[in-house]
Motif scaffolding. Sequence first.
Motif, short mmCIF file in Angstrom:
data_model
loop_
_atom_site.label_atom_id
_atom_site.label_comp_id
_atom_site.label_asym_id
_atom_site.label_seq_id
_atom_site.Cartn_x
_atom_site.Cartn_y
_atom_site.Cartn_z
N VAL A 37 0.88 -1.18 0.00
CA VAL A 37 0.00 0.00 0.00
C VAL A 37 0.91 1.22 0.00
O VAL A 37 1.96 1.21 0.66
N GLN A 39 1.32 5.73 0.02
CA GLN A 39 0.71 7.00 0.43
C GLN A 39 1.58 8.13 -0.09
O GLN A 39 2.69 8.34 0.42
N LYS A 43 -1.39 12.81 0.98
CA LYS A 43 -2.55 12.17 0.36
C LYS A 43 -3.01 10.95 1.16
O LYS A 43 -2.45 10.61 2.19
N GLY A 44 -4.04 10.29 0.64
CA GLY A 44 -4.59 9.12 1.30
C GLY A 44 -3.88 7.84 0.92
O GLY A 44 -2.85 7.84 0.25
N LEU A 45 -4.46 6.73 1.35
CA LEU A 45 -3.88 5.42 1.12
C LEU A 45 -4.33 4.86 -0.23
O LEU A 45 -5.48 5.02 -0.63
N TRP A 47 -4.04 1.16 -2.36
CA TRP A 47 -3.59 -0.22 -2.49
C TRP A 47 -2.83 -0.36 -3.81
O TRP A 47 -3.29 0.12 -4.84
N TYR A 59 -1.85 -9.53 -8.04
CA TYR A 59 -2.80 -8.53 -8.49
C TYR A 59 -2.20 -7.15 -8.29
O TYR A 59 -1.48 -6.92 -7.32
N SER A 60 -2.52 -6.24 -9.21
CA SER A 60 -1.97 -4.89 -9.11
C SER A 60 -3.03 -3.86 -9.47
O SER A 60 -3.93 -4.13 -10.27
N TYR A 95 4.14 0.89 2.14
CA TYR A 95 3.97 0.00 3.28
C TYR A 95 3.68 -1.41 2.79
O TYR A 95 2.86 -1.60 1.88
N PHE A 100 -5.98 -10.32 4.42
CA PHE A 100 -6.88 -9.21 4.62
C PHE A 100 -7.76 -9.52 5.82
O PHE A 100 -8.12 -10.68 5.99
N PRO A 101 -8.19 -8.55 6.62
CA PRO A 101 -7.85 -7.14 6.46
C PRO A 101 -6.36 -6.92 6.71
O PRO A 101 -5.65 -7.85 7.06
N LEU A 102 -5.92 -5.69 6.56
CA LEU A 102 -4.51 -5.36 6.72
C LEU A 102 -4.24 -5.19 8.21
O LEU A 102 -4.27 -4.09 8.75
N TRP A 105 1.23 -4.02 9.72
CA TRP A 105 1.83 -3.12 8.76
C TRP A 105 3.32 -2.93 9.07
O TRP A 105 3.71 -2.92 10.23
N GLY A 106 4.11 -2.75 8.04
CA GLY A 106 5.48 -2.32 8.25
C GLY A 106 5.51 -0.83 8.52
O GLY A 106 4.50 -0.15 8.35
N PRO A 107 6.65 -0.29 8.93
CA PRO A 107 6.77 1.14 9.23
C PRO A 107 6.79 2.01 7.99
O PRO A 107 6.60 3.23 8.09
N TYR B 37 -9.53 1.95 9.39
CA TYR B 37 -8.16 2.14 9.87
C TYR B 37 -8.01 3.54 10.45
O TYR B 37 -8.67 4.48 10.00
N TYR B 88 -9.69 5.89 7.69
CA TYR B 88 -9.95 5.41 6.34
C TYR B 88 -10.84 4.17 6.40
O TYR B 88 -10.62 3.28 7.22
N TYR B 92 -12.31 -4.90 0.74
CA TYR B 92 -11.29 -5.81 0.25
C TYR B 92 -11.91 -7.08 -0.31
O TYR B 92 -12.92 -7.57 0.17
N ARG B 96 -7.21 -7.92 -3.49
CA ARG B 96 -7.14 -6.51 -3.86
C ARG B 96 -8.08 -5.71 -2.96
O ARG B 96 -8.95 -6.27 -2.31
N PHE B 99 -9.51 2.01 -0.93
CA PHE B 99 -9.69 2.83 0.26
C PHE B 99 -10.58 4.02 -0.04
O PHE B 99 -10.61 4.52 -1.17
#
Lengths: 115, 108
Positions: A37, A39, A43-45, A47, A59-60, A95, A100-102, A105-107, B37, B88, B92, B96, B99
Amino acid sequence: EVQLLDSGGGLVQPGGSLRLSCAASGFTFSSYAMSWVRQAPGKGLEWVSGISTSGTSTYSADSVRGRFTISRDNSKNTVYLQMNSLRAEDTAIYYCARVFPLDVWGPGTTVTVSS
Amino acid sequence: EIVLTQSPGTLSLSPGERATLSCKASQSVSITSLAWYQQKPGQAPRLLTYGATSRATGVPDRFSGSGSGTDFTLTISRLEPEDFAVYYCQQYGLYRATFGQGTKLEIK
């Protein structure tokens, strides 16, 4: 402790490439699908990409399809994001997250695309 | 692609008040596939609720998710100082996600 540690970000010129890594620990990595993910500044997040437990399904988002490739090495508990043909609009904090859900998370690792 | 629209963009409230954040989907979303989130400045996002109504581990019970179909809500029953952040919603699928654009909850 369940943990993700993403790395590999940096400054790259437009058109360049970068590979991000995300090392997992504290859980059975091969049992979880993973995602990236991003950012953009202020701005917002968004995927970016996802990969199945075995790595056979990926998937992308439309914004990166054909330029970014997600992969994983379950023997190293690591997921990767290979980013090619980078553009200024790819500048963001990236990140990795467990899906799922997420829930983990990594830093984050910062990618800056600029000449 | 399912588009999620959050409202309001900014919500100004005082500690102790109740906060209601909205997330509307462009088409019906499975109740099991909606998450919320919280993100504070300089930090990675934190999962609050999933499956529309389930709280993640360690999340205080003042946070609750509700809704179905195209309309979902995150409610914070009594705001604490640490709750002021950006929120947010996310829908999902198997691999995929999308948000919403976020709601900033600021101190009045």
